[in-house]
Design a protein around this motif. Structure first.
Motif, mmCIF file in Angstrom:
data_model
loop_
_atom_site.group_PDB
_atom_site.id
_atom_site.type_symbol
_atom_site.label_atom_id
_atom_site.label_comp_id
_atom_site.label_asym_id
_atom_site.label_seq_id
_atom_site.Cartn_x
_atom_site.Cartn_y
_atom_site.Cartn_z
ATOM 1 N N LEU A 2 0.824 -1.202 0.000
ATOM 2 C CA LEU A 2 0.000 0.000 0.000
ATOM 3 C C LEU A 2 0.862 1.256 0.000
ATOM 4 O O LEU A 2 1.960 1.283 0.563
ATOM 5 C CB LEU A 2 -0.916 0.009 1.221
ATOM 6 C CG LEU A 2 -1.973 -1.103 1.279
ATOM 7 C CD1 LEU A 2 -2.747 -1.010 2.590
ATOM 8 C CD2 LEU A 2 -2.914 -1.027 0.090
ATOM 9 N N THR A 214 -10.083 8.884 -1.111
ATOM 10 C CA THR A 214 -10.925 7.694 -0.978
ATOM 11 C C THR A 214 -12.116 7.893 -0.038
ATOM 12 O O THR A 214 -12.876 6.953 0.180
ATOM 13 C CB THR A 214 -10.089 6.474 -0.533
ATOM 14 O OG1 THR A 214 -9.480 6.740 0.731
ATOM 15 C CG2 THR A 214 -9.014 6.167 -1.556
ATOM 16 N N SER A 239 -6.828 9.241 2.297
ATOM 17 C CA SER A 239 -8.110 8.737 2.796
ATOM 18 C C SER A 239 -9.037 9.868 3.215
ATOM 19 O O SER A 239 -10.257 9.688 3.245
ATOM 20 C CB SER A 239 -7.887 7.816 3.999
ATOM 21 O OG SER A 239 -7.410 8.556 5.117
ATOM 22 N N ARG A 250 -10.120 1.925 1.628
ATOM 23 C CA ARG A 250 -10.332 1.647 0.208
ATOM 24 C C ARG A 250 -9.058 1.822 -0.627
ATOM 25 O O ARG A 250 -9.122 2.004 -1.840
ATOM 26 C CB ARG A 250 -11.458 2.543 -0.347
ATOM 27 C CG ARG A 250 -12.764 2.423 0.409
ATOM 28 C CD ARG A 250 -13.756 3.463 -0.005
ATOM 29 N NE ARG A 250 -14.363 3.151 -1.289
ATOM 30 C CZ ARG A 250 -14.952 4.066 -2.078
ATOM 31 N NH1 ARG A 250 -14.971 5.334 -1.720
ATOM 32 N NH2 ARG A 250 -15.498 3.712 -3.204
ATOM 33 N N PHE A 251 -7.902 1.735 0.013
ATOM 34 C CA PHE A 251 -6.665 1.953 -0.732
ATOM 35 C C PHE A 251 -6.395 0.845 -1.751
ATOM 36 O O PHE A 251 -5.823 1.108 -2.814
ATOM 37 C CB PHE A 251 -5.482 2.089 0.236
ATOM 38 C CG PHE A 251 -5.165 3.515 0.608
ATOM 39 C CD1 PHE A 251 -6.152 4.488 0.631
ATOM 40 C CD2 PHE A 251 -3.878 3.901 0.939
ATOM 41 C CE1 PHE A 251 -5.878 5.803 0.972
ATOM 42 C CE2 PHE A 251 -3.575 5.206 1.267
ATOM 43 C CZ PHE A 251 -4.576 6.156 1.286
ATOM 44 N N GLU A 252 -6.772 -0.375 -1.431
ATOM 45 C CA GLU A 252 -6.516 -1.463 -2.387
ATOM 46 C C GLU A 252 -7.292 -1.221 -3.676
ATOM 47 O O GLU A 252 -6.758 -1.424 -4.779
ATOM 48 C CB GLU A 252 -6.884 -2.809 -1.771
ATOM 49 C CG GLU A 252 -5.938 -3.233 -0.649
ATOM 50 C CD GLU A 252 -6.270 -4.613 -0.098
ATOM 51 O OE1 GLU A 252 -7.287 -5.198 -0.551
ATOM 52 O OE2 GLU A 252 -5.524 -5.103 0.765
ATOM 53 N N LEU A 253 -8.540 -0.775 -3.558
ATOM 54 C CA LEU A 253 -9.343 -0.458 -4.733
ATOM 55 C C LEU A 253 -8.779 0.764 -5.460
ATOM 56 O O LEU A 253 -8.701 0.803 -6.689
ATOM 57 C CB LEU A 253 -10.789 -0.209 -4.317
ATOM 58 C CG LEU A 253 -11.791 0.103 -5.427
ATOM 59 C CD1 LEU A 253 -11.801 -0.993 -6.489
ATOM 60 C CD2 LEU A 253 -13.185 0.288 -4.835
ATOM 61 N N VAL A 255 -5.694 1.806 -5.531
ATOM 62 C CA VAL A 255 -4.467 1.388 -6.228
ATOM 63 C C VAL A 255 -4.810 0.739 -7.560
ATOM 64 O O VAL A 255 -4.163 0.995 -8.588
ATOM 65 C CB VAL A 255 -3.656 0.432 -5.333
ATOM 66 C CG1 VAL A 255 -2.647 -0.355 -6.154
ATOM 67 C CG2 VAL A 255 -2.944 1.218 -4.234
ATOM 68 N N ASP A 256 -5.835 -0.089 -7.571
ATOM 69 C CA ASP A 256 -6.248 -0.751 -8.813
ATOM 70 C C ASP A 256 -6.686 0.273 -9.864
ATOM 71 O O ASP A 256 -6.317 0.175 -11.041
ATOM 72 C CB ASP A 256 -7.388 -1.729 -8.513
ATOM 73 C CG ASP A 256 -7.788 -2.546 -9.731
ATOM 74 O OD1 ASP A 256 -6.897 -3.152 -10.362
ATOM 75 O OD2 ASP A 256 -8.983 -2.563 -10.067
ATOM 76 N N GLU A 259 -3.580 2.195 -11.133
ATOM 77 C CA GLU A 259 -2.772 1.352 -12.026
ATOM 78 C C GLU A 259 -3.402 1.232 -13.408
ATOM 79 O O GLU A 259 -2.705 1.278 -14.430
ATOM 80 C CB GLU A 259 -2.583 -0.030 -11.405
ATOM 81 C CG GLU A 259 -1.579 -0.061 -10.272
ATOM 82 C CD GLU A 259 -1.366 -1.463 -9.730
ATOM 83 O OE1 GLU A 259 -2.327 -2.277 -9.788
ATOM 84 O OE2 GLU A 259 -0.248 -1.765 -9.267
#
Length: 275
Positions: A2, A214, A239, A250-253, A255-256, A259
């Motif tokens: 992250l 986010t 955030s 919601r950082f994983e989303l 990042v997607d 990218e």
């Protein structure tokens, strides 16, 4: 892996409430594996310097005037304590400067007295009849043209970028989307492509980073591609968390999404993401 959370609020921001805690926010950041967190407390003005652009524009006050100053001494002590308590986490000091292009002298005086690591620039309000009015209120005012108001907001954001060089990151360019009449899903992003591109060109030309916030509805991949096409080079993740458990939300989303728009991690874990 992250990225850092470059936009967090604690008990030192006027709008966080009694459960906010800088130290507990750090504990949560460690628990979820963030490399760094920046406590960018609200720096808003209800009284300002005669040398500020707001004075030259004839602005008299802010409505509503709930904003309070930062307790800089206690804030600095708490940042120091966080760094001692959580050595595995990089803890940055910071401010979120509201309308910094209107309050250049006031912001400069604050930062000279209390320097910080990270400065965000935000547009929360617009001038209306000699007063600064929150965009959340404007969008729900009787008889308001919401599309025209959003165009005005983005035009003012270009002016903010052009007339203030104090901030390193442009925060929540999509701020009004949170309050869009009829709900966030009704926000007509494509209608404002031309205005967004003007913001992104100005930001890219200044060499500063764009925030993916986010708390706001996540930006579309298309919107971030507009930024990239206009020369945007750097993306910051924030955030905008006002409570400890919201740090890194919601950082994983996010990042997607970033990218997919063509951005990748920077030089190290603490850097902005780059094209």
């Amino acid at each position: 892996m992250l990225p850092p959370d470059n936009h967090v609020h604690s008990e030192f921001s006027w709008d966080t409430g009694p459960r906010a805690s800088l130290l507990r926010a750090c504990a949560h950041a460690v628990d979820i594996g963030l490399p760094a967190v920046a406590f960018t407390e609200h720096l808003d003005f209800t009284v300002w310097d005669a040398a500020d652009r707001a004075t030259a524009q004839g602005l008299k006050d802010r409505h509503p005037a709930n904003q309070l100053p930062i307790d800089v001494d206690l804030y600095a002590e708490t940042i120091w304590e966080a760094r001692e308590r959580y050595p595995q986490l990089r803890v940055w000091s910071g401010v979120e400067a509201g309308e910094p292009h209107l309050f250049g002298a006031s912001v400069a005086a604050h930062l000279q007295a209390a320097p910080v690591d990270r400065v965000l620039g935000s547009l929360h309000s617009l001038p209306v009849d000699g007063r600064l009015m929150g965009v959340n209120r404007l969008l729900h005012a009787p008889g308001i043209d919401v599309v025209a108001t959003m165009r005005r907001y983005l035009t003012e954001m270009v002016a903010m970028i052009e007339h203030s060089d104090v901030f390193q990151v442009l925060a929540h360019c999509d701020f009004p989307r949170r309050y869009w009449p009829g709900g966030r899903d009704e926000y007509p992003e494509a209608v404002f492509e031309e205005e967004y591109r003007a913001v992104f060109r100005a930001l890219a030309g200044s060499g500063r980073a764009l925030e993916v916030n986010t708390t706001s509805p996540l930006w579309s991949v298309e919107l971030l591609r507009w930024y990239r096409e206009e020369g945007g080079d750097a993306v910051s993740f924030g955030s905008d968390g006002h409570q400890p458990h919201l740090v890194g939300q919601r950082f994983e989303l996010a990042v997607d999404v970033v990218e997919q728009a063509g951005f990748r991690p920077g030089r190290d874990r603490f850097d902005f993401w780059r094209r």
